[in-house]
Design a protein around this motif. Structure first.
Motif, PDB file in Angstrom:
ATOM      1  N   THR A 214     -17.999  60.181 -24.122  1.00 38.27           N
ATOM      2  CA  THR A 214     -16.541  60.116 -24.099  1.00 38.27           C
ATOM      3  C   THR A 214     -15.974  60.137 -25.513  1.00 38.27           C
ATOM      4  O   THR A 214     -16.649  59.759 -26.473  1.00 38.27           O
ATOM      5  CB  THR A 214     -16.023  58.845 -23.379  1.00 38.27           C
ATOM      6  OG1 THR A 214     -16.451  57.686 -24.111  1.00 38.27           O
ATOM      7  CG2 THR A 214     -16.548  58.769 -21.954  1.00 38.27           C
ATOM      8  N   LEU A 215     -14.732  60.601 -25.596  1.00 42.63           N
ATOM      9  CA  LEU A 215     -13.990  60.562 -26.852  1.00 42.63           C
ATOM     10  C   LEU A 215     -12.547  60.215 -26.485  1.00 42.63           C
ATOM     11  O   LEU A 215     -11.811  61.051 -25.969  1.00 42.63           O
ATOM     12  CB  LEU A 215     -14.060  61.912 -27.571  1.00 42.63           C
ATOM     13  CG  LEU A 215     -13.628  61.942 -29.040  1.00 42.63           C
ATOM     14  CD1 LEU A 215     -14.029  63.257 -29.693  1.00 42.63           C
ATOM     15  CD2 LEU A 215     -12.134  61.712 -29.217  1.00 42.63           C
ATOM     16  N   LYS A 216     -12.185  58.960 -26.711  1.00 43.75           N
ATOM     17  CA  LYS A 216     -10.849  58.479 -26.392  1.00 43.75           C
ATOM     18  C   LYS A 216     -10.165  58.111 -27.703  1.00 43.75           C
ATOM     19  O   LYS A 216     -10.350  57.006 -28.222  1.00 43.75           O
ATOM     20  CB  LYS A 216     -10.931  57.276 -25.451  1.00 43.75           C
ATOM     21  CG  LYS A 216     -11.669  57.588 -24.138  1.00 43.75           C
ATOM     22  CD  LYS A 216     -11.850  56.341 -23.287  1.00 43.75           C
ATOM     23  CE  LYS A 216     -12.621  56.661 -22.020  1.00 43.75           C
ATOM     24  NZ  LYS A 216     -12.883  55.462 -21.204  1.00 43.75           N
ATOM     25  N   PRO A 217      -9.372  59.030 -28.268  1.00 38.29           N
ATOM     26  CA  PRO A 217      -8.830  58.825 -29.614  1.00 38.29           C
ATOM     27  C   PRO A 217      -8.035  57.535 -29.792  1.00 38.29           C
ATOM     28  O   PRO A 217      -8.064  56.952 -30.873  1.00 38.29           O
ATOM     29  CB  PRO A 217      -7.940  60.059 -29.809  1.00 38.29           C
ATOM     30  CG  PRO A 217      -8.528  61.092 -28.919  1.00 38.29           C
ATOM     31  CD  PRO A 217      -9.022  60.342 -27.714  1.00 38.29           C
ATOM     32  N   VAL A 218      -7.350  57.077 -28.756  1.00 43.28           N
ATOM     33  CA  VAL A 218      -6.550  55.862 -28.924  1.00 43.28           C
ATOM     34  C   VAL A 218      -7.391  54.602 -28.813  1.00 43.28           C
ATOM     35  O   VAL A 218      -6.898  53.505 -29.069  1.00 43.28           O
ATOM     36  CB  VAL A 218      -5.392  55.812 -27.889  1.00 43.28           C
ATOM     37  CG1 VAL A 218      -4.447  56.963 -28.104  1.00 43.28           C
ATOM     38  CG2 VAL A 218      -5.931  55.814 -26.466  1.00 43.28           C
ATOM     39  N   GLU A 219      -8.657  54.748 -28.412  1.00 42.48           N
ATOM     40  CA  GLU A 219      -9.533  53.588 -28.282  1.00 42.48           C
ATOM     41  C   GLU A 219     -10.642  53.595 -29.327  1.00 42.48           C
ATOM     42  O   GLU A 219     -10.814  52.644 -30.086  1.00 42.48           O
ATOM     43  CB  GLU A 219     -10.152  53.534 -26.879  1.00 42.48           C
ATOM     44  CG  GLU A 219      -9.122  53.357 -25.769  1.00 42.48           C
ATOM     45  CD  GLU A 219      -9.776  53.307 -24.396  1.00 42.48           C
ATOM     46  OE1 GLU A 219     -11.008  53.104 -24.331  1.00 42.48           O
ATOM     47  OE2 GLU A 219      -9.064  53.489 -23.401  1.00 42.48           O
ATOM     48  N   LYS A 220     -11.397  54.660 -29.336  1.00 46.45           N
ATOM     49  CA  LYS A 220     -12.508  54.776 -30.271  1.00 46.45           C
ATOM     50  C   LYS A 220     -12.983  56.221 -30.279  1.00 46.45           C
ATOM     51  O   LYS A 220     -12.486  57.051 -29.527  1.00 46.45           O
ATOM     52  CB  LYS A 220     -13.656  53.845 -29.862  1.00 46.45           C
ATOM     53  CG  LYS A 220     -14.088  53.959 -28.400  1.00 46.45           C
ATOM     54  CD  LYS A 220     -15.046  52.842 -28.033  1.00 46.45           C
ATOM     55  CE  LYS A 220     -15.316  52.849 -26.527  1.00 46.45           C
ATOM     56  NZ  LYS A 220     -16.180  51.716 -26.119  1.00 46.45           N
ATOM     57  N   GLY A 221     -13.942  56.525 -31.143  1.00 44.79           N
ATOM     58  CA  GLY A 221     -14.388  57.896 -31.285  1.00 44.79           C
ATOM     59  C   GLY A 221     -15.444  58.299 -30.273  1.00 44.79           C
ATOM     60  O   GLY A 221     -15.502  57.779 -29.156  1.00 44.79           O
ATOM     61  N   ILE A 222     -16.297  59.244 -30.672  1.00 45.91           N
ATOM     62  CA  ILE A 222     -17.331  59.757 -29.772  1.00 45.91           C
ATOM     63  C   ILE A 222     -18.360  58.668 -29.500  1.00 45.91           C
ATOM     64  O   ILE A 222     -18.934  58.097 -30.437  1.00 45.91           O
ATOM     65  CB  ILE A 222     -18.045  60.960 -30.397  1.00 45.91           C
ATOM     66  CG1 ILE A 222     -17.048  62.047 -30.814  1.00 45.91           C
ATOM     67  CG2 ILE A 222     -19.067  61.536 -29.428  1.00 45.91           C
ATOM     68  CD1 ILE A 222     -17.676  63.166 -31.605  1.00 45.91           C
ATOM     69  N   VAL A 223     -18.612  58.393 -28.237  1.00 44.11           N
ATOM     70  CA  VAL A 223     -19.672  57.464 -27.865  1.00 44.11           C
ATOM     71  C   VAL A 223     -20.519  58.100 -26.771  1.00 44.11           C
ATOM     72  O   VAL A 223     -20.037  58.911 -25.978  1.00 44.11           O
ATOM     73  CB  VAL A 223     -19.124  56.098 -27.383  1.00 44.11           C
ATOM     74  CG1 VAL A 223     -18.391  55.393 -28.502  1.00 44.11           C
ATOM     75  CG2 VAL A 223     -18.212  56.267 -26.174  1.00 44.11           C
ATOM     76  N   MET A 224     -21.774  57.738 -26.734  1.00 45.73           N
ATOM     77  CA  MET A 224     -22.708  58.275 -25.741  1.00 45.73           C
ATOM     78  C   MET A 224     -23.571  57.135 -25.211  1.00 45.73           C
ATOM     79  O   MET A 224     -24.745  57.001 -25.589  1.00 45.73           O
ATOM     80  CB  MET A 224     -23.570  59.378 -26.340  1.00 45.73           C
ATOM     81  CG  MET A 224     -24.401  60.134 -25.310  1.00 45.73           C
ATOM     82  SD  MET A 224     -25.510  61.370 -26.056  1.00 45.73           S
ATOM     83  CE  MET A 224     -24.347  62.513 -26.768  1.00 45.73           C
ATOM     84  N   PRO A 225     -23.018  56.317 -24.304  1.00 50.99           N
ATOM     85  CA  PRO A 225     -23.773  55.168 -23.820  1.00 50.99           C
ATOM     86  C   PRO A 225     -24.903  55.528 -22.866  1.00 50.99           C
ATOM     87  O   PRO A 225     -25.795  54.714 -22.630  1.00 50.99           O
ATOM     88  CB  PRO A 225     -22.709  54.322 -23.124  1.00 50.99           C
ATOM     89  CG  PRO A 225     -21.662  55.292 -22.724  1.00 50.99           C
ATOM     90  CD  PRO A 225     -21.644  56.337 -23.793  1.00 50.99           C
ATOM     91  N   PHE A 226     -24.860  56.738 -22.300  1.00 48.14           N
ATOM     92  CA  PHE A 226     -25.875  57.128 -21.313  1.00 48.14           C
ATOM     93  C   PHE A 226     -26.524  58.446 -21.726  1.00 48.14           C
ATOM     94  O   PHE A 226     -26.441  59.453 -21.008  1.00 48.14           O
ATOM     95  CB  PHE A 226     -25.253  57.228 -19.924  1.00 48.14           C
ATOM     96  CG  PHE A 226     -24.617  55.945 -19.460  1.00 48.14           C
ATOM     97  CD1 PHE A 226     -25.393  54.840 -19.148  1.00 48.14           C
ATOM     98  CD2 PHE A 226     -23.238  55.845 -19.361  1.00 48.14           C
ATOM     99  CE1 PHE A 226     -24.805  53.654 -18.742  1.00 48.14           C
ATOM    100  CE2 PHE A 226     -22.648  54.665 -18.949  1.00 48.14           C
ATOM    101  CZ  PHE A 226     -23.429  53.561 -18.644  1.00 48.14           C
ATOM    102  N   GLY A 227     -27.157  58.421 -22.891  1.00 43.39           N
ATOM    103  CA  GLY A 227     -27.777  59.626 -23.410  1.00 43.39           C
ATOM    104  C   GLY A 227     -28.866  60.185 -22.511  1.00 43.39           C
ATOM    105  O   GLY A 227     -29.040  61.400 -22.421  1.00 43.39           O
TER     106      GLY A 227
END
Length: 314
Positions: free
Chosen positions: A195-208
């Protein structure tokens, strides 16, 4: 449809794995073993998705200056926009100086290149355009959290531009034979895996792991589907250009298809994951080596999930 020219832009700054070793303790060996990445490019201050797209476009048009005279469509693609209103496509329109033509930007994560080509296909089919510029550009490092030990070391920046025409313009043009795309939002952890939610945080990949599994499955499956649709086998393919996400994914897809590793085009070792630009950069890397009759398959997978494959013939 035909690809008349392809050009790329890569930032000059190189970020090696040593940077992440010093930052968060991830060793060079650990990163290479799990991703294949040895280094990646990072945009300089003042560079962004739009500036990189313009640079790639100027290089493409410098190689084919006559193309702009008939340009009647611009399609931009990115999931890392510099501006969500004045889009990458608008920035390119200013750079090429062509008014009053359709100018659109799309995002289907790392599959955006092929969906952009499909938009061109639709405009051509409806008689609304005959020469299109497709530009794919990612500024991953603007959104990336380098402290994230799960995915912070994956990302690189870069852009590529394809000049596409309805009719052949040159004997060296590459024909777009077929494109197949699809969405897989109902599968696995598609809505949360990347996910990439600009108003919350950048690129994250919790389920690689979920991304890895589905990328391997879908890229091999859609490639097989594309070849079967065109009565071809893997032996008919000179090069496979996969989405540049992970070298282990590439090798898994090759194994499923029964292709040797030297038939795959890979740039992730030196560029990192450049998102939807990666496969287009791979095409540019192989452009000069293609001979008449050569076939190339580009196969992609994106977060969300999305996937696709495109068959090209010299």
């Amino acid at each position: 449809m035909y690809i008349h020219q392809v050009a790329t832009y890569l930032p000059t700054q190189v970020v090696t794995n040593e940077h992440f070793t010093q930052l968060n303790g991830l060793s060079d060996e650990w990163i290479i073993e799990r991703t294949g990445i040895r280094e990646r490019r990072k945009a300089a201050p003042g560079e962004n998705t739009n500036t990189m797209a313009v640079e790639a476009t100027e290089r493409a048009l410098a190689a084919a200056p006559e193309f702009v005279a008939g340009l009647d469509l611009i399609v931009g693609a990115t999931y890392t926009p510099h501006d969500t209103i004045f889009t990458v496509a608008h920035a390119v329109q200013i750079a090429v100086g062509v008014d009053d033509i359709p100018t659109v930007s799309i995002s289907s994560a790392c599959s955006s290149l092929l969906n952009a080509v499909e938009i061109v296909e639709g405009y051509f089919a409806m008689g609304k355009a005959s020469r299109a510029l497709v530009v794919v550009s990612e500024h991953n490092t603007a959104y990336n959290n380098e402290q994230d030990t799960m995915a912070g070391h994956l990302w690189g920046d870069g852009a590529a531009t394809l000049l596409i025409s309805k009719e052949r313009l040159s004997p060296d043009d590459i024909r777009i034979v077929d494109v197949v795309t699809g969405g897989a939002a109902t599968r696995g952890k598609a809505s949360t895996a990347v996910t990439l939610k600009p108003v919350e945080k950048g690129i994250v990949m919790p389920f690689g792991k979920d991304v890895f599994i589905h990328a391997c499955q879908y890229m091999a499956r859609v490639t097989t589907q594309l070849l079967e649709r065109n009565t071809l086998g893997v032996d008919d393919v000179r090069y496979l250009i996969p989405h540049q996400a992970n070298l282990r994914i590439t090798r898994n897809v090759l194994e499923q298809l029964g292709l040797p590793e030297d038939r795959a085009v890979s740039n992730i070792q030196f560029l990192g994951n450049t998102g939807c630009a990666g496969a287009a950069i791979g095409l540019a890397d192989t452009w000069s080596s293609l001979q008449s009759g050569d076939r190339v398959v580009i196969t992609v997978f994106g977060g969300g999930y999305s996937y696709g494959a495109m068959l090209l013939e010299k």
